[in-house]
Motif scaffolding. Sequence first.
Motif, PDB file in Angstrom:
ATOM      1  N   ALA A 198       1.648   6.955  -6.794  1.00  0.00           N
ATOM      2  CA  ALA A 198       0.842   8.014  -7.010  1.00  0.00           C
ATOM      3  C   ALA A 198       1.185   9.541  -6.842  1.00  0.00           C
ATOM      4  O   ALA A 198       0.868  10.320  -7.618  1.00  0.00           O
ATOM      5  CB  ALA A 198      -0.406   7.749  -6.096  1.00  0.00           C
ATOM      6  N   ASP A 199       2.033   9.559  -5.642  1.00  0.00           N
ATOM      7  CA  ASP A 199       2.516  10.922  -5.561  1.00  0.00           C
ATOM      8  C   ASP A 199       3.771  11.032  -5.996  1.00  0.00           C
ATOM      9  O   ASP A 199       4.529  12.168  -5.776  1.00  0.00           O
ATOM     10  CB  ASP A 199       2.514  11.126  -3.958  1.00  0.00           C
ATOM     11  N   GLY A 200       4.534  10.388  -6.869  1.00  0.00           N
ATOM     12  CA  GLY A 200       5.732  10.518  -7.602  1.00  0.00           C
ATOM     13  C   GLY A 200       7.061  10.386  -6.774  1.00  0.00           C
ATOM     14  O   GLY A 200       8.232  10.715  -7.084  1.00  0.00           O
ATOM     15  N   THR A 201       6.829   9.706  -5.501  1.00  0.00           N
ATOM     16  CA  THR A 201       8.182   9.471  -4.702  1.00  0.00           C
ATOM     17  C   THR A 201       8.566   8.228  -4.613  1.00  0.00           C
ATOM     18  O   THR A 201       9.600   7.949  -3.940  1.00  0.00           O
ATOM     19  CB  THR A 201       7.728   9.900  -3.259  1.00  0.00           C
ATOM     20  N   ALA A 202       7.949   7.513  -5.533  1.00  0.00           N
ATOM     21  CA  ALA A 202       8.412   5.916  -5.592  1.00  0.00           C
ATOM     22  C   ALA A 202       9.934   5.784  -5.784  1.00  0.00           C
ATOM     23  O   ALA A 202      10.566   4.672  -5.406  1.00  0.00           O
ATOM     24  CB  ALA A 202       7.628   5.079  -6.558  1.00  0.00           C
ATOM     25  N   ASP A 203      10.450   6.398  -6.691  1.00  0.00           N
ATOM     26  CA  ASP A 203      11.800   6.359  -7.090  1.00  0.00           C
ATOM     27  C   ASP A 203      12.686   7.126  -6.477  1.00  0.00           C
ATOM     28  O   ASP A 203      14.140   7.261  -7.019  1.00  0.00           O
ATOM     29  CB  ASP A 203      11.847   6.531  -8.956  1.00  0.00           C
ATOM     30  N   ARG A 204      12.483   7.867  -5.572  1.00  0.00           N
ATOM     31  CA  ARG A 204      13.490   8.923  -4.805  1.00  0.00           C
ATOM     32  C   ARG A 204      14.588   7.811  -4.333  1.00  0.00           C
ATOM     33  O   ARG A 204      14.329   6.741  -3.852  1.00  0.00           O
ATOM     34  CB  ARG A 204      12.594   9.461  -3.524  1.00  0.00           C
ATOM     35  N   PRO A 205      15.927   8.194  -4.526  1.00  0.00           N
ATOM     36  CA  PRO A 205      16.912   7.226  -4.048  1.00  0.00           C
ATOM     37  C   PRO A 205      16.926   7.380  -2.599  1.00  0.00           C
ATOM     38  O   PRO A 205      16.774   8.387  -1.743  1.00  0.00           O
ATOM     39  CB  PRO A 205      18.116   8.132  -4.553  1.00  0.00           C
ATOM     40  N   CYS A 206      16.877   6.273  -2.072  1.00  0.00           N
ATOM     41  CA  CYS A 206      16.882   5.940  -0.562  1.00  0.00           C
ATOM     42  C   CYS A 206      17.951   4.873  -0.146  1.00  0.00           C
ATOM     43  O   CYS A 206      18.627   4.162  -0.861  1.00  0.00           O
ATOM     44  CB  CYS A 206      15.524   5.400  -0.229  1.00  0.00           C
ATOM     45  N   THR A 241       0.817  -1.200   0.013  1.00  0.00           N
ATOM     46  CA  THR A 241      -0.098  -0.040  -0.065  1.00  0.00           C
ATOM     47  C   THR A 241       0.754   1.454  -0.098  1.00  0.00           C
ATOM     48  O   THR A 241       0.671   2.331  -0.605  1.00  0.00           O
ATOM     49  CB  THR A 241      -1.223  -0.061   1.200  1.00  0.00           C
ATOM     50  N   MET A 242       1.875   1.150   0.616  1.00  0.00           N
ATOM     51  CA  MET A 242       2.946   2.326   0.566  1.00  0.00           C
ATOM     52  C   MET A 242       3.476   2.474  -0.749  1.00  0.00           C
ATOM     53  O   MET A 242       3.560   3.610  -1.377  1.00  0.00           O
ATOM     54  CB  MET A 242       4.126   2.017   1.450  1.00  0.00           C
ATOM     55  N   ILE A 243       3.788   1.584  -1.605  1.00  0.00           N
ATOM     56  CA  ILE A 243       4.213   1.589  -3.032  1.00  0.00           C
ATOM     57  C   ILE A 243       3.022   2.248  -3.675  1.00  0.00           C
ATOM     58  O   ILE A 243       3.310   3.012  -4.542  1.00  0.00           O
ATOM     59  CB  ILE A 243       4.811   0.401  -3.525  1.00  0.00           C
ATOM     60  N   ARG A 244       1.983   2.021  -3.575  1.00  0.00           N
ATOM     61  CA  ARG A 244       0.749   2.459  -4.324  1.00  0.00           C
ATOM     62  C   ARG A 244       0.496   3.948  -4.148  1.00  0.00           C
ATOM     63  O   ARG A 244       0.681   4.610  -5.134  1.00  0.00           O
ATOM     64  CB  ARG A 244      -0.718   1.796  -3.641  1.00  0.00           C
ATOM     65  N   ALA A 245       0.875   4.020  -2.888  1.00  0.00           N
ATOM     66  CA  ALA A 245       0.682   5.564  -2.629  1.00  0.00           C
ATOM     67  C   ALA A 245       2.349   6.299  -3.258  1.00  0.00           C
ATOM     68  O   ALA A 245       1.751   7.645  -3.647  1.00  0.00           O
ATOM     69  CB  ALA A 245       0.768   6.047  -1.099  1.00  0.00           C
ATOM     70  N   ALA A 246       3.165   5.814  -2.995  1.00  0.00           N
ATOM     71  CA  ALA A 246       4.344   6.466  -3.418  1.00  0.00           C
ATOM     72  C   ALA A 246       4.368   6.670  -5.029  1.00  0.00           C
ATOM     73  O   ALA A 246       5.198   7.393  -5.557  1.00  0.00           O
ATOM     74  CB  ALA A 246       5.690   5.628  -3.064  1.00  0.00           C
TER      75      ALA A 246
END
Lengths: 446, 446
Positions: A32-40, A25-30
Amino acid sequence: MTPHASGPLAGQPSTALLTDKYELTMIRAALADGTADRPCVFEVFARRLPPGRRYGVVGGTGRLLERLAEFRFSDAEIDVVADSLDDRTIDWLRNYRFTGDIDGYTEGELFFPGSPVLSIRGGFAECVVLETLVLSVLNHDSAIASAAARMTSASAGRPIIEMGSRRTHEEAAVAAARVSYLTGFQSTSNMEATRRHGVPSAGTSAHSFTLLHTGPDGPDEAAAIRSQVATLGVDTTLLVDTYDITAGVATAIEVAGTELGGVRIDSGDLGVMARQVRAQLDGLGAHNTRIVVSGDLDEYAIAALRAEPVDVYGVGTRLVTGSGAPTAGMVYKLVEVDGIPVAKRSAHKESLPGAKRAIRLHRRSGTAVEEVLLPLSATSPETPGLEQRDLAVPLVRSGDTVSGLPTLEQSRSFHSEVMVTLPWEGLALSQGDPAVNIRVVPPAGN
Amino acid sequence: MTPHASGPLAGQPSTALLTDKYELTMIRAALADGTADRPCVFEVFARRLPPGRRYGVVGGTGRLLERLAEFRFSDAEIDVVADSLDDRTIDWLRNYRFTGDIDGYTEGELFFPGSPVLSIRGGFAECVVLETLVLSVLNHDSAIASAAARMTSASAGRPIIEMGSRRTHEEAAVAAARVSYLTGFQSTSNMEATRRHGVPSAGTSAHSFTLLHTGPDGPDEAAAIRSQVATLGVDTTLLVDTYDITAGVATAIEVAGTELGGVRIDSGDLGVMARQVRAQLDGLGAHNTRIVVSGDLDEYAIAALRAEPVDVYGVGTRLVTGSGAPTAGMVYKLVEVDGIPVAKRSAHKESLPGAKRAIRLHRRSGTAVEEVLLPLSATSPETPGLEQRDLAVPLVRSGDTVSGLPTLEQSRSFHSEVMVTLPWEGLALSQGDPAVNIRVVPPAGN
């Protein structure tokens, strides 16, 4: 005997559902809001050791890398998760393949509270989805490895056979056998651990075999012993405590002769019994017959038997349950986003922000004196008179497991070497503080 | 959501090597001396409950029957074991198929020290080879079920979400999720438990999702909350303790509105926090927003929160580690050979000879008052004023699993019914004796 299969679920579709729903569910939200690929950067560490423990042992790294390679979402996995996700997330999962980097402490290495034993770097989504699998493997295997290392140390060179499979989940049993061998156990009763990991196997007979030889006239221990010696040879180990232990030993030597390999005592006061049986065996001329003891042994009981004529220990329940600490308490924490150090501030659950480099400092004699955590990009500190050792090694690069990682045998040798570097007080079984202190060097300017 | 796969290793060759080597060497000796086919009865029981526990819960029966069906020695398994066996034994293993009968307590049933929770009848060799697999499954699953039942009872009707996967072996996690649902937990975080066993799943987000929303100007909790609410809806549960919990709650309601589904508190003094957050939510008009608490909860912590405004518990570590008792301590003992009762006489490890029938006696109100073990063939005792219930049901006949065994949902209902029969003192969390006494009726003539 070489290992046959690469992992526990060879042929099974995937390990991808060994995952907590919130990661999806976090991946889904990320997404949607464009943060999924932020380098972490995520780091795995234990906030503390189990009460009174002085060190931990990293276990499971090799097994984890095999399970990660099987982490794929095929139709079968998608079917299960689809109803809480949208099409974009489902497409993303379908194409999922970890493309980042993983570094970690070598399997068999010591760890202390705060040691960053594993670092995972990549986009947020591709890293966060691995959280549960990474922690499950490392928390279980490191808990067992940490207990096993104390038992090996307490045994002072006498061999230990791992025989705890029946007291834990059937798959956890295989992993427990693997890491107990890693820390120096001689063998395991578990045949699947022989198949999967090449751990040497051991075992001869149980009380049921003696009881099987009961007729209308009553028990016939001698018949059971004759049968076992006839098929397994005089070098076998005979259980002698089904009925009367003195009679059992007498019968064993009478049947097998003085070259009998061993006798096993599985009940009673093992120290008293071992002395009594040793005297009896010696009196009968069976000076080379080994005494194997088993029955609720842990590191304390093993240590208490040091002065007794015991040749081999069999350890079960206490090993597979981590000797009171069945989980290593490791957590998987986001420490850096887009180069910015991050950390939550929840009470008692603080973590250190920023990607870290871990260095252990050793005297020239080899003894470890301190572990230093510094910002990943920092240069090595000045440590006059002390040798420095970087603790993390590359494990995965661009999603692929690096080649040349240690085999289980190599990790076993490595662990044996690293145990020698533990300060002497670290080997004490009494309750104490971590044997090596961790010093945190904050980023420049802080 | 219905379960998809029948077992954890669907597609894997076999469970036959989840076995201790001594079972194979015993078979070799028994085949050689002609005792391999002697009719035997083995029983599974726990000599004691974990310290202070008042009852145990049978878990794993359904899972065990699936694993037994996969217990076959193909070439791949034979390769591993061949070097310690002879041709006769190898042929026997190659043709192995359990042909005997198994009876057992219904999954979800209560057990006490000595309760014969499983009986295996057949030739010695075909029964003894199942020892490790049977014990691994029942010891793990019953340990978790026993802990879970106490948590369910302590929760007094408030829902519990199982979220402990990360703290135990990845396969043990799936089994733990299954039995926690069996005892009344509402859902699990573990997606594989949804796939395999149909357990409802739950989960929304972790602290890492909040931390992900950090920019050059610092944390942006509101952005994380906006994102989660936008994709998961206002009925979602928001984590509010990443930074400052009061600010977190205020932001949550500001973004989601007063119809927000829930907030989760994962740190600090949960009772104090729950009261404070409830007051804050009510003050903001969010009267229906639920409070979910998590963080090292066990049955004691759950009970201590009874008077607090908590709506849902999330339980992890303490569930999957059996709340201090990670194994049920069950043993697999030969009790009868060719109709002759047998038992070893080892110190402190006595077992009751002879195949047994277990009957529980209940008052008309339903309360259990005693469990009676009598010889298998004995007629029912006179128990004026008390109702009798046979505890064992047929599970396997001539090697085949009987049809019509309860589904997980049915076992869940059964467990819920049987918990009502526990004497009231059995539900106390304080240390105590087993809530139901076991009385042994010896064979006639003894």
